[in-house]
Write a protein that holds these residues in place. Structure first.
Motif, PDB file in Angstrom:
ATOM      1  N   LYS A 196     -49.388   0.795  36.365  1.00  0.00           N
ATOM      2  CA  LYS A 196     -48.021   0.180  36.237  1.00  0.00           C
ATOM      3  C   LYS A 196     -47.754  -0.868  35.538  1.00  0.00           C
ATOM      4  CE  LYS A 196     -45.796   2.426  40.398  1.00  0.00           C
ATOM      5  NZ  LYS A 196     -45.218   2.411  41.577  1.00  0.00           N
ATOM      6  N   SER A 197     -48.679  -1.874  35.767  1.00  0.00           N
ATOM      7  CA  SER A 197     -48.820  -3.140  35.145  1.00  0.00           C
ATOM      8  C   SER A 197     -48.950  -2.848  33.535  1.00  0.00           C
ATOM      9  CB  SER A 197     -49.775  -4.187  35.581  1.00  0.00           C
ATOM     10  OG  SER A 197     -50.017  -5.329  34.875  1.00  0.00           O
ATOM     11  N   ARG A 198     -50.043  -2.041  33.289  1.00  0.00           N
ATOM     12  CA  ARG A 198     -50.310  -1.783  31.770  1.00  0.00           C
ATOM     13  C   ARG A 198     -49.100  -0.773  31.155  1.00  0.00           C
ATOM     14  NH1 ARG A 198     -55.515  -0.194  34.097  1.00  0.00           N
ATOM     15  NH2 ARG A 198     -54.731   1.944  33.833  1.00  0.00           N
ATOM     16  N   GLN A 199     -48.458  -0.210  31.941  1.00  0.00           N
ATOM     17  CA  GLN A 199     -47.251   0.632  31.396  1.00  0.00           C
ATOM     18  C   GLN A 199     -46.394  -0.476  31.033  1.00  0.00           C
ATOM     19  OE1 GLN A 199     -46.399   3.333  34.498  1.00  0.00           O
ATOM     20  NE2 GLN A 199     -47.861   5.241  33.293  1.00  0.00           N
ATOM     21  N   GLN A 200     -46.117  -1.419  31.858  1.00  0.00           N
ATOM     22  CA  GLN A 200     -44.922  -2.075  31.759  1.00  0.00           C
ATOM     23  C   GLN A 200     -45.171  -3.103  30.379  1.00  0.00           C
ATOM     24  OE1 GLN A 200     -42.118  -2.575  33.221  1.00  0.00           O
ATOM     25  NE2 GLN A 200     -41.473  -4.524  31.899  1.00  0.00           N
ATOM     26  N   GLU A 201     -46.600  -3.745  30.178  1.00  0.00           N
ATOM     27  CA  GLU A 201     -46.967  -4.284  29.125  1.00  0.00           C
ATOM     28  C   GLU A 201     -46.587  -3.394  27.988  1.00  0.00           C
ATOM     29  OE1 GLU A 201     -51.057  -5.854  29.406  1.00  0.00           O
ATOM     30  OE2 GLU A 201     -50.611  -6.666  31.392  1.00  0.00           O
ATOM     31  N   PHE A 202     -47.084  -2.307  27.890  1.00  0.00           N
ATOM     32  CA  PHE A 202     -47.052  -1.434  26.735  1.00  0.00           C
ATOM     33  C   PHE A 202     -45.511  -1.200  26.396  1.00  0.00           C
ATOM     34  CE2 PHE A 202     -46.706   2.800  24.915  1.00  0.00           C
ATOM     35  CZ  PHE A 202     -47.483   2.796  24.203  1.00  0.00           C
ATOM     36  N   SER A 203     -44.702  -0.803  27.573  1.00  0.00           N
ATOM     37  CA  SER A 203     -43.157  -0.950  27.272  1.00  0.00           C
ATOM     38  C   SER A 203     -42.575  -2.493  26.542  1.00  0.00           C
ATOM     39  CB  SER A 203     -42.607  -0.637  28.570  1.00  0.00           C
ATOM     40  OG  SER A 203     -42.705   0.551  28.896  1.00  0.00           O
ATOM     41  N   GLU A 204     -43.155  -3.499  26.868  1.00  0.00           N
ATOM     42  CA  GLU A 204     -42.635  -4.865  26.460  1.00  0.00           C
ATOM     43  C   GLU A 204     -43.206  -4.895  24.935  1.00  0.00           C
ATOM     44  OE1 GLU A 204     -44.158  -7.778  29.102  1.00  0.00           O
ATOM     45  OE2 GLU A 204     -42.842  -7.181  30.633  1.00  0.00           O
ATOM     46  N   LYS A 205     -44.375  -4.494  24.637  1.00  0.00           N
ATOM     47  CA  LYS A 205     -45.125  -4.449  23.125  1.00  0.00           C
ATOM     48  C   LYS A 205     -44.121  -3.493  22.397  1.00  0.00           C
ATOM     49  CE  LYS A 205     -48.462  -7.069  23.838  1.00  0.00           C
ATOM     50  NZ  LYS A 205     -48.542  -8.433  23.058  1.00  0.00           N
ATOM     51  N   ILE A 206     -43.713  -2.310  22.761  1.00  0.00           N
ATOM     52  CA  ILE A 206     -42.981  -1.392  22.028  1.00  0.00           C
ATOM     53  C   ILE A 206     -41.565  -2.170  21.704  1.00  0.00           C
ATOM     54  CG2 ILE A 206     -41.488   0.789  22.222  1.00  0.00           C
ATOM     55  CD1 ILE A 206     -44.173   1.937  23.248  1.00  0.00           C
ATOM     56  N   ASP A 207     -40.864  -2.653  22.852  1.00  0.00           N
ATOM     57  CA  ASP A 207     -39.676  -3.225  22.735  1.00  0.00           C
ATOM     58  C   ASP A 207     -39.807  -4.519  21.676  1.00  0.00           C
ATOM     59  OD1 ASP A 207     -38.567  -1.821  24.502  1.00  0.00           O
ATOM     60  OD2 ASP A 207     -38.595  -3.029  26.192  1.00  0.00           O
ATOM     61  N   GLU A 208     -40.640  -5.243  21.582  1.00  0.00           N
ATOM     62  CA  GLU A 208     -41.033  -6.157  20.446  1.00  0.00           C
ATOM     63  C   GLU A 208     -41.076  -5.680  19.396  1.00  0.00           C
ATOM     64  OE1 GLU A 208     -44.176  -8.680  21.540  1.00  0.00           O
ATOM     65  OE2 GLU A 208     -43.494  -8.992  23.671  1.00  0.00           O
ATOM     66  N   LEU A 209     -41.759  -4.626  19.078  1.00  0.00           N
ATOM     67  CA  LEU A 209     -41.991  -3.909  17.840  1.00  0.00           C
ATOM     68  C   LEU A 209     -40.582  -3.518  17.439  1.00  0.00           C
ATOM     69  CD1 LEU A 209     -45.270  -2.023  17.890  1.00  0.00           C
ATOM     70  CD2 LEU A 209     -44.867  -4.125  16.738  1.00  0.00           C
ATOM     71  N   ASN A 210     -39.882  -2.787  18.092  1.00  0.00           N
ATOM     72  CA  ASN A 210     -38.709  -2.319  17.692  1.00  0.00           C
ATOM     73  C   ASN A 210     -37.588  -3.484  17.516  1.00  0.00           C
ATOM     74  OD1 ASN A 210     -39.056   0.259  18.357  1.00  0.00           O
ATOM     75  ND2 ASN A 210     -38.432   0.071  20.518  1.00  0.00           N
ATOM     76  N   GLN A 211     -37.633  -4.499  18.017  1.00  0.00           N
ATOM     77  CA  GLN A 211     -36.946  -5.692  17.634  1.00  0.00           C
ATOM     78  C   GLN A 211     -37.233  -6.115  16.238  1.00  0.00           C
ATOM     79  OE1 GLN A 211     -37.263  -8.476  20.688  1.00  0.00           O
ATOM     80  NE2 GLN A 211     -35.749  -7.643  22.171  1.00  0.00           N
ATOM     81  N   GLU A 212     -38.726  -6.399  16.130  1.00  0.00           N
ATOM     82  CA  GLU A 212     -39.029  -6.809  14.816  1.00  0.00           C
ATOM     83  C   GLU A 212     -38.693  -5.765  13.536  1.00  0.00           C
ATOM     84  OE1 GLU A 212     -43.261  -7.497  14.684  1.00  0.00           O
ATOM     85  OE2 GLU A 212     -43.206  -8.942  16.619  1.00  0.00           O
ATOM     86  N   THR A 213     -38.789  -4.565  14.088  1.00  0.00           N
ATOM     87  CA  THR A 213     -38.483  -3.461  12.945  1.00  0.00           C
ATOM     88  C   THR A 213     -36.959  -3.529  12.676  1.00  0.00           C
ATOM     89  OG1 THR A 213     -40.153  -2.070  13.852  1.00  0.00           O
ATOM     90  CG2 THR A 213     -38.073  -0.966  12.518  1.00  0.00           C
ATOM     91  N   ASP A 214     -35.999  -3.869  13.873  1.00  0.00           N
ATOM     92  CA  ASP A 214     -34.618  -3.930  13.254  1.00  0.00           C
ATOM     93  C   ASP A 214     -34.219  -5.397  12.489  1.00  0.00           C
ATOM     94  OD1 ASP A 214     -34.048  -1.845  14.859  1.00  0.00           O
ATOM     95  OD2 ASP A 214     -33.721  -2.853  16.837  1.00  0.00           O
ATOM     96  N   THR A 215     -35.165  -6.459  13.006  1.00  0.00           N
ATOM     97  CA  THR A 215     -34.971  -7.471  12.035  1.00  0.00           C
ATOM     98  C   THR A 215     -35.461  -7.300  10.547  1.00  0.00           C
ATOM     99  OG1 THR A 215     -35.542  -8.801  13.970  1.00  0.00           O
ATOM    100  CG2 THR A 215     -35.576  -9.863  12.035  1.00  0.00           C
ATOM    101  N   LEU A 216     -36.590  -6.445  10.587  1.00  0.00           N
ATOM    102  CA  LEU A 216     -37.091  -6.240   9.104  1.00  0.00           C
ATOM    103  C   LEU A 216     -36.148  -5.334   8.209  1.00  0.00           C
ATOM    104  CD1 LEU A 216     -40.728  -5.725   9.846  1.00  0.00           C
ATOM    105  CD2 LEU A 216     -39.888  -7.640   8.318  1.00  0.00           C
ATOM    106  N   LEU A 217     -35.615  -4.547   9.019  1.00  0.00           N
ATOM    107  CA  LEU A 217     -34.700  -3.585   8.342  1.00  0.00           C
ATOM    108  C   LEU A 217     -33.464  -4.235   8.030  1.00  0.00           C
ATOM    109  CD1 LEU A 217     -34.818  -0.402  10.644  1.00  0.00           C
ATOM    110  CD2 LEU A 217     -35.437  -0.694   8.245  1.00  0.00           C
TER     111      LEU A 217
END
Length: 107
Positions: free
Chosen positions: A78-99
């Motif tokens: 569960k901890s690894r899944q949470q970390e993975f979800s957080e990384k995906i959220d960060e990447l999504n935010q970075e992608t939005d910023t880049l766009l």
């Protein structure tokens, strides 16, 4: 287990009382022998029950350990899944910023 101990104590007490009495009657001799046999049988049953109890305790300890290990692995997962979800959220935010930056440059 207590009832076996109680029966054993009662039989032992009865045997002691019978030993102190002079026995001339064959029926009383038979009764004493029967009580001795019952006592032996109860002792055998007691030993068997104690062995079963010990085995159950070992099984319980093993199952408790397995459950603990499973819960730990599950928590780690569960901890690894949470970390993975957080990384995906960060990447999504970075992608939005880049766009947004790309959109600014295109205008």
């Amino acid at each position: 287990m207590n009832s076996l101990d109680e029966k054993e104590k009662k039989l032992t007490s009865a045997l002691e009382k019978l030993k102190n009495i002079k026995i001339d009657d064959a029926k009383e001799n038979e009764l004493v022998n029967e009580l001795k046999n019952k006592k032996k049988q109860l002792e055998i049953e007691k030993i068997e029950l104690e062995e079963k109890y010990q085995n159950l305790q070992k099984d319980h300890e093993q199952l408790s350990q397995k459950l603990s290990d499973f819960e730990k692995r599950n928590l780690d997962k569960k901890s690894r899944q949470q970390e993975f979800s957080e990384k995906i959220d960060e990447l999504n935010q970075e992608t939005d910023t880049l766009l947004e930056e790309i959109d600014k440059w295109q205008m």
